[in-house]
Design a protein around this motif. Structure first.
Motif, PDB file in Angstrom:
ATOM      1  N   ASP A   6       0.658  -1.354  -0.005  1.00 25.80           N
ATOM      2  CA  ASP A   6       0.045  -0.221  -0.047  1.00 25.80           C
ATOM      3  C   ASP A   6       0.840   1.310  -0.036  1.00 25.80           C
ATOM      4  N   ALA A   7       2.205   1.430   0.855  1.00 24.65           N
ATOM      5  CA  ALA A   7       2.886   2.463   1.071  1.00 24.65           C
ATOM      6  C   ALA A   7       3.565   2.576  -0.515  1.00 24.65           C
ATOM      7  N   VAL A  25       1.348   4.345  -2.851  1.00 25.54           N
ATOM      8  CA  VAL A  25       1.272   5.740  -2.746  1.00 25.54           C
ATOM      9  C   VAL A  25       2.705   6.653  -3.287  1.00 25.54           C
ATOM     10  N   THR A  79       3.315  13.510  -4.200  1.00 30.91           N
ATOM     11  CA  THR A  79       3.716  12.580  -3.141  1.00 30.91           C
ATOM     12  C   THR A  79       4.481  13.024  -1.846  1.00 30.91           C
ATOM     13  N   LYS A  90       3.924  10.739   6.494  1.00 29.72           N
ATOM     14  CA  LYS A  90       2.872   9.999   6.915  1.00 29.72           C
ATOM     15  C   LYS A  90       3.018   8.511   6.643  1.00 29.72           C
ATOM     16  N   GLU A  91       3.462   8.233   5.368  1.00 32.88           N
ATOM     17  CA  GLU A  91       3.659   6.836   5.029  1.00 32.88           C
ATOM     18  C   GLU A  91       4.788   6.274   5.792  1.00 32.88           C
TER      19      GLU A  91
END
Length: 674
Positions: free
Chosen positions: A396-397, A400, A408, A414-415
């Protein structure tokens, strides 16, 4: 009357008036033996009667003499001077005259424009130049437009190269007038020609707050691919496009060679870089995640290998898959054409294999029991389930980080801190395998991300959902109180230093400086022409301005940081560029700063995705293309894609679907021989 061929001096309105011709077939029309040779008869219907021949105009229906003894000059004069419904066309154009029931507007054929569109089609569809010489293609073009002059492959190639130069000049003009900085990504690829290419992609946000990605260079890179060769290629590209004074950041893969390249580039362009280039080197986050995952999977290598072996065994032959599907049928599960087998060097494919195998765990165990083949133990299945949960978070990261149609850089902190929280979660360390897994991943995390890039942290602050309070929250979770305070003070100092640079740049720019406009308004030349009363008012305005300047002013940045943080609504898309566009009037300087920082990509996927295109352009049937032609085709296709609103490998949302070619590049598979 035959209309299969359009003569040199013919017009072709009769092609649109076949209905008129068919309606008059009941009348006496001249037979084939007395066919008229002049082009003018394409616009008249000859009728014979007892008194002789007449010629009826197809447009105004006027009847003229049709005798051949007098020639056809009177018929030509009628068309050119009398008939108002007839429109004379150039010999190189086909004019379609719409009837009263036809909503289509007039269309004019243009050979030059058609050739240009054909070149665009060949580039965008990745077709070989030779297609224009294919017999069926020729028939197809003749059926669409008989007047289109067919060209050979060399002419089409020339048109494609001319289109490349035309689009290149347009992009040069865009960069020349661009008021924001540009960030870059670069990577290296080896074609099936055994030729190395370096891709260089520019990322920028225009004045309308739209993010753009442009491949500006795809050049041959001589062997060996040393740091000096890469540095030289990057310098030439920046200077050639006149972007050497607009550099914001450069994103590269995480390797020692690129570290040396960035050190030398920083020394060379430091005067035009933000913070003198201290934070301009961005390490590809997708590549770092890949390294962390590969190290973690080594802990359960044996369990993964056992699952890989049973999947390979079942998928090896149709008879085995048939037996496996019979088991699925008894268990009321959907039949499968095959099971997913991974490529060991591609961690994303290993994730897909484990996800697939765990879904059919019971069926695989039953098959292994009935056919006496090796099957993973319960402990190995358990380990596979554990690694799958970790890989899901990393996948998932990676998705992103790999976006190129949305910013990005603001999502970086956050990631990264989300992954750190996962690895530091003590509640999941109940198993010895999990402890080993998290320990190995934490080693890589601390190696690459213990020190965050301040430019990316500033990007997170420029997200109105985060601001500085989110940075404080993250640092308090990671560091002791004193160290946390020191790091936050450092970030705050960098933030205000960068903001002050933009304030100074705005004051120096005439079009952006309100103070300069004020000084021009209050110049000496104006005072001499006004009355004493007006002069008194202007003196007071100047005194008021000087008095207010002595009081400390509240900056845009202070106001922005003190304003409430926007709520971060889960499952709701937030367009950060749209927010800054709508608030540009409130934060004019800060919005310019956001345009530059938010354009920084945190992965090199945008450059690596060009290798998927080039792999199709330089396939086994086109391996003789020269490097200059390859660059023209790859770059022009990328530039035209935005015009035709085509989306290649990137999505406009954070939850993008990533194809195998892109994930292949994440795993470091840069050498393709498609």
């Amino acid at each position: 009357m035959s209309h299969s061929k359009v003569g040199e001096n013919e017009t072709v309105e009769d092609l649109r008036n076949e209905d008129d011709i068919n309606e008059d077939t009941s009348e006496n029309v001249c037979d084939n033996s007395s066919r008229k040779r002049s082009w003018v008869w394409n616009h008249f219907i000859e009728e014979k009667n007892s008194e002789g021949s007449t010629a009826k105009c197809k447009y105004c229906k006027k009847v003229l003499s049709g005798s051949t003894k007098g020639g056809t000059s009177h018929l030509k004069r009628h068309l050119e001077n009398v008939c108002k419904k007839y429109q004379k066309n150039p010999t190189n154009q086909l004019l379609l005259l719409p009837s009263s029931k036809d909503p289509i507007k007039c269309f004019k054929f243009n050979q030059k424009e058609s050739r240009k569109i054909l070149a665009k089609f060949i580039i965008c569809a990745e077709l070989p130049f030779r297609i224009v010489e294919h017999t069926v293609f020729l028939d197809f073009m003749r059926s669409l437009q008989p007047l289109f002059k067919i060209m050979g492959r060399k002419t089409v190639k020339h048109d494609c190269m001319a289109l490349y130069q035309e689009e290149r000049k347009k992009l040069h003009d865009v960069f020349k007038n661009l008021s924001s900085r540009v960030s870059f990504t670069t990577d290296i690829w080896t074609s099936n020609q055994k030729i190395g290419y370096i891709s260089f992609t520019a990322h920028y946000i225009d004045s309308d707050f739209t993010l753009h990605k442009k491949i500006i260079s795809f050049k041959k890179l001589p062997y060996p691919h040393t740091g000096f060769a890469i540095e030289d290629a990057v310098k030439k590209c920046l200077v050639e496009w006149k972007l050497d004074y607009k550099i914001c950041a450069i994103t590269l893969d995480n390797c020692s060679t690129n570290d040396a390249v960035m050190r030398r580039l920083r020394d060379h362009f430091c005067t035009s870089m933000l913070f003198s280039g201290e934070y301009s080197h961005i390490r590809c986050c997708a590549h770092i995640l890949n390294i962390m995952v590969q190290d973690g999977m080594k802990i359960i290598h044996e369990a993964i290998e056992c699952i890989r072996e049973i999947v390979r065994y079942v998928s090896a032959s149709p008879s085995r898959m048939q037996a496996f599907n019979e088991i699925l049928q008894h268990m009321r599960l959907p039949a499968r054409k095959g099971l997913t087998l991974d490529v060991p060097t591609r961690w994303n494919s290993t994730y897909e294999m484990l996800h697939d195998a765990l879904g059919y765990k019971d069926a695989l165990i039953r098959y292994a029991t009935e056919h006496s083949c090796v099957c993973p133990t319960n402990d190995e299945w358990k380990k596979a389930s554990i690694i799958l949960k970790f890989l899901e978070a990393f996948l998932d990261a990676t998705k992103v980080f790999s976006g190129c149609k949305y910013p990005t850089s603001n999502l970086y902190l956050k990631e990264v801190w989300g992954i750190r929280a996962l690895l530091m979660d003590e509640s999941i360390d109940t198993d010895e395998t999990v402890k080993q897994l998290t320990n190995e991943m934490l080693k890589k995390f601390n190696k690459y991300w213990s020190q965050c890039n301040n430019l990316l942290v500033i990007a997170s602050i420029l997200d109105p959902r985060s601001k500085l309070i989110f940075v404080e929250f993250c640092y308090q979770k990671a560091f002791e109180l004193e160290e946390c305070k020191k790091k936050i003070d450092d970030i705050r100092a960098c933030l205000f230093q960068l903001y002050n640079e933009y304030v100074d740049a705005t004051r120096m720019h005439p079009s952006m400086s309100s103070s300069e406009r004020t000084s021009n308004f209050g110049g000496q030349g104006d005072i001499s022409s006004v009355s004493s009363k007006k002069k008194f008012g202007m003196d007071f305005a100047q005194f008021r301005s000087q008095s207010s300047s002595k009081r400390p002013k509240r900056s845009e940045l202070d106001s922005y940081l003190d304003d409430d943080v926007l709520p971060d609504l889960e499952n709701k898309e937030f367009d950060i560029l749209a927010w800054w566009k709508s608030n540009a009037a409130v934060y004019p300087i800060l919005s310019r700063m956001a345009r530059d920082v938010l354009a920084i990509p945190v992965s090199t996927v945008s450059s690596e995705s060009a290798f998927s295109t080039s792999g199709r352009v330089v396939d086994q049937y086109r391996s003789s293309l020269s490097p200059s032609t390859v660059e023209a085709l790859v770059c022009t296709q990328d530039w035209l894609r935005e015009q035709y609103d085509e989306v290649a490998n990137c999505s406009s949302s954070v939850t993008l679907n990533v194809d195998d070619d892109t994930l292949d590049s994440w795993s470091g598979q840069f050498r393709r021989t498609e």
